[in-house]
Design a protein around this motif. Structure first.
Motif, PDB file in Angstrom:
ATOM      1  N   LEU A 118      10.797  -2.219  10.888  1.00 31.60           N
ATOM      2  CA  LEU A 118       9.355  -2.149  10.636  1.00 31.60           C
ATOM      3  C   LEU A 118       8.568  -2.958  11.663  1.00 31.60           C
ATOM      4  O   LEU A 118       7.480  -2.559  12.073  1.00 31.60           O
ATOM      5  CB  LEU A 118       9.047  -2.627   9.204  1.00 31.60           C
ATOM      6  CG  LEU A 118       9.580  -1.712   8.100  1.00 31.60           C
ATOM      7  CD1 LEU A 118       9.371  -2.335   6.726  1.00 31.60           C
ATOM      8  CD2 LEU A 118       8.949  -0.328   8.167  1.00 31.60           C
ATOM      9  N   ALA A 177       9.655  -3.489  14.799  1.00 36.05           N
ATOM     10  CA  ALA A 177       9.797  -2.753  16.060  1.00 36.05           C
ATOM     11  C   ALA A 177       8.883  -1.526  16.096  1.00 36.05           C
ATOM     12  O   ALA A 177       8.413  -1.128  17.150  1.00 36.05           O
ATOM     13  CB  ALA A 177      11.256  -2.340  16.250  1.00 36.05           C
ATOM     14  N   SER A 178       8.645  -0.950  14.919  1.00 34.75           N
ATOM     15  CA  SER A 178       7.847   0.281  14.892  1.00 34.75           C
ATOM     16  C   SER A 178       6.357   0.003  14.756  1.00 34.75           C
ATOM     17  O   SER A 178       5.547   0.919  14.790  1.00 34.75           O
ATOM     18  CB  SER A 178       8.304   1.170  13.739  1.00 34.75           C
ATOM     19  OG  SER A 178       7.972   0.566  12.500  1.00 34.75           O
ATOM     20  N   GLY A 179       5.994  -1.269  14.597  1.00 36.81           N
ATOM     21  CA  GLY A 179       4.575  -1.604  14.483  1.00 36.81           C
ATOM     22  C   GLY A 179       4.020  -1.515  13.066  1.00 36.81           C
ATOM     23  O   GLY A 179       2.812  -1.609  12.860  1.00 36.81           O
ATOM     24  N   TYR A 180       4.906  -1.341  12.085  1.00 39.38           N
ATOM     25  CA  TYR A 180       4.443  -1.260  10.692  1.00 39.38           C
ATOM     26  C   TYR A 180       3.919  -2.618  10.228  1.00 39.38           C
ATOM     27  O   TYR A 180       2.932  -2.699   9.509  1.00 39.38           O
ATOM     28  CB  TYR A 180       5.592  -0.796   9.793  1.00 39.38           C
ATOM     29  CG  TYR A 180       5.233  -0.603   8.327  1.00 39.38           C
ATOM     30  CD1 TYR A 180       4.815   0.643   7.858  1.00 39.38           C
ATOM     31  CD2 TYR A 180       5.331  -1.656   7.415  1.00 39.38           C
ATOM     32  CE1 TYR A 180       4.500   0.834   6.528  1.00 39.38           C
ATOM     33  CE2 TYR A 180       5.020  -1.476   6.074  1.00 39.38           C
ATOM     34  CZ  TYR A 180       4.604  -0.232   5.634  1.00 39.38           C
ATOM     35  OH  TYR A 180       4.300  -0.042   4.315  1.00 39.38           O
TER      36      TYR A 180
END
Lengths: 247, 247
Positions: free
Chosen positions: A198, A200-203
């Protein structure tokens, strides 16, 4: 694993009597339901001869059907029975007969009576059911609780429903759950892996880390994983994290 | 005299799904049992076309049968259902699915779930029942307790027996549950999103797609999500997928 025969009631004294059945498929269906629920004695009163012949000669006809006995009248068919039920779709057919609804209590009552002798269950013909003359041989009436506007059941289905209720095991087994529970340590690995994905994905937004971690941990706990599921999920999450890191 | 409609359970949210039925008589019998027990929603997944046509055009075919909806796959047929039961004659089909025996407790459980949303009851084809792929859409399996040597019931009779049990008048109090259950449609979105992430990350090996899809779907079902958790999880998965796609 416990097999059903251990649990289910002894219905060897139960006699299914089909009075004037006309449809071979219904005769076959009644016999099939009897096999399903462990009832062995099938008797027919004045069946439509062609129908009975067809039912008996059908592919896969059961032994039970082949051994079914034929009678000319209800009196003879129930002569050896200590209790005779007439099934009816109508709830208030005659004032002379107590009407029992098919339910757990009635099932229990029948099983008690079976300890003392044969019990007969009469089913009428597809078109008109049992007649008042047939009812005169009955001690009690048995009604399957159906919708007021659609009271009339198919013969084979009525037999199935009655025998299902009567064969009900006295004490029911709870569904068994044999899974190995997952440890908190394993769940935390999933939580941390998911959090990394999350991030790493920008969440996860800046300043929101702590809140997000709590949210993810509680979610993973609510998944209610067993050890095997936890292992699978951790493998998935780790592969995704690996890919996100790599790029 | 008390009429049945006063006593019987509200089954308006119950959906009967016949998967690949082949015999028009069985389709008709299922519809008839539904009328008997006050169940209105019939859905068919890939029925044998001739059988469905014959069943609908039969003399006396019910309105319910005429309004039955046809689907190409199980996922679509159960998309609006919060709980999906697969009926099976086998008591220990897979270790992954909790097996519930049809009995008073299970009936009560289903009626509680119906207070929160649609519940689907899947019945397989006459020959082979439900497949493992069908089961992957199910939360629970439902087993009708029959004799070990004659476990397989006729389709129309199985429907009748299940609906008889579920429609049993409940004197029991409904348990209060505040969570909104997640629909199968929402869970399928999570499944598909997670699958995409697993594809993108290399978790899914070539030739392993179908197996992996089944595994993921069953895992997501076992998460036992409520609507809010499902929304959160879907948001996470979509963000991860977005990132994986972008790189």
């Amino acid at each position: 694993l416990q097999t059903l025969s251990d649990q289910s009631a002894d219905l060897s004294g139960l006699v299914v009597v089909l009075v004037r059945p006309r449809n071979p498929l219904n005769i076959g269906a009644a016999a099939r339901a009897m096999s399903n629920f462990g009832v062995r004695q099938l008797r027919l009163v004045n069946p439509y001869a062609v129908a009975f012949r067809e039912a008996r000669s059908a592919v896969g006809a059961s032994d039970l059907l082949k051994k079914a006995q034929e009678y000319e009248n209800v009196a003879d068919a129930v002569a050896d029975c200590g209790l005779v039920f007439g099934t009816t779709a109508v709830r208030n057919r005659t004032l002379h007969h107590p009407v029992h609804q098919l339910n757990a209590e009635t099932g229990e009552l029948v099983r008690q009576k079976l300890a003392n002798g044969n019990v007969a269950l009469l089913f009428g013909s597809e078109k008109i059911g049992l007649t008042n003359d047939d009812f005169s041989h009955c001690h009690w009436l048995l009604n399957i609780p159906t919708q007021a506007r659609h009271i009339s059941m198919n013969l084979g289905q009525a037999v199935a429903v009655c025998l299902y209720e009567l064969s009900r095991a006295g004490t029911e087994e709870p569904a068994s759950k044999s899974e190995t529970p997952v440890t908190s340590g394993e769940m935390e690995k999933i939580t941390q892996g998911l959090l990394e994905a999350l991030h790493a994905s920008g969440y996860v937004k800046p300043g929101n880390d702590a809140m997000c971690e709590k949210k993810v941990r509680e979610l993973v706990i609510r998944f209610g994983l067993d050890a095997m599921d936890a292992k699978v999920l951790l493998g998935m999450v780790r592969q995704i994290v690996w890919k996100l890191r790599k790029d």
